[in-house]
Write a protein that holds these residues in place. Structure first.
Motif, short mmCIF file in Angstrom:
data_model
loop_
_atom_site.label_atom_id
_atom_site.label_comp_id
_atom_site.label_asym_id
_atom_site.label_seq_id
_atom_site.Cartn_x
_atom_site.Cartn_y
_atom_site.Cartn_z
N LYS A 1 32.41 20.76 53.30
CA LYS A 1 33.04 20.93 51.99
C LYS A 1 34.47 21.46 52.16
O LYS A 1 35.39 21.00 51.49
N ARG A 2 34.66 22.41 53.08
CA ARG A 2 36.00 22.95 53.33
C ARG A 2 36.92 21.85 53.83
O ARG A 2 38.06 21.73 53.37
N LEU B 1 37.91 19.72 50.91
CA LEU B 1 38.86 20.40 50.05
C LEU B 1 40.25 20.47 50.69
O LEU B 1 41.26 20.31 50.01
N GLU C 1 32.78 32.31 51.80
CA GLU C 1 31.35 32.12 52.04
C GLU C 1 31.08 31.75 53.49
O GLU C 1 30.09 32.18 54.08
N ARG D 1 37.11 30.32 47.98
CA ARG D 1 35.73 30.74 47.80
C ARG D 1 34.84 30.21 48.93
O ARG D 1 34.02 30.93 49.49
N VAL D 2 35.05 28.95 49.29
CA VAL D 2 34.27 28.34 50.37
C VAL D 2 34.58 29.03 51.70
O VAL D 2 33.67 29.34 52.47
N THR E 1 40.81 30.14 44.43
CA THR E 1 40.59 28.69 44.43
C THR E 1 39.22 28.37 45.02
O THR E 1 38.59 29.21 45.68
N GLU E 2 38.79 27.15 44.80
CA GLU E 2 37.52 26.70 45.38
C GLU E 2 37.57 26.77 46.90
O GLU E 2 36.60 27.18 47.54
N LEU E 3 38.69 26.39 47.48
CA LEU E 3 38.83 26.45 48.94
C LEU E 3 38.71 27.89 49.43
O LEU E 3 38.01 28.15 50.43
#
Length: 65
Positions: free
Chosen positions: A55-56, A59, A10, A6-7, A2-4
């Motif tokens: 961003k996290r 999300l 990172e 991935r963030v 998921t995008e979360l």
């Protein structure tokens, strides 16, 4: 992934890069130019890390709704 996720991955990577650069600054054999580069890297990593943390949070807020 998921995008979360991935963030978060990172974020973990950047946190490790900051730790690594901070350790490099402790090296007494590090040249002045090397130290300057490490400090510049730390600044860039921390700036990007701040963006990713926001961003996290966004999300996470979206997933909790």
């Amino acid at each position: 992934m998921t995008e979360l996720e991935r963030v978060e991955r990172e974020i973990a990577t950047l946190e490790e890069r900051v730790r690594s650069s901070l350790r490099a600054l402790e090296d007494p054999d590090l040249s002045a130019e090397g130290a300057r580069r490490e400090r510049a890297s730390i600044e860039l990593y921390r700036r990007h890390l701040g963006d990713l943390l926001m961003k996290r949070d966004d999300l996470q807020a979206l997933t909790s709704k």
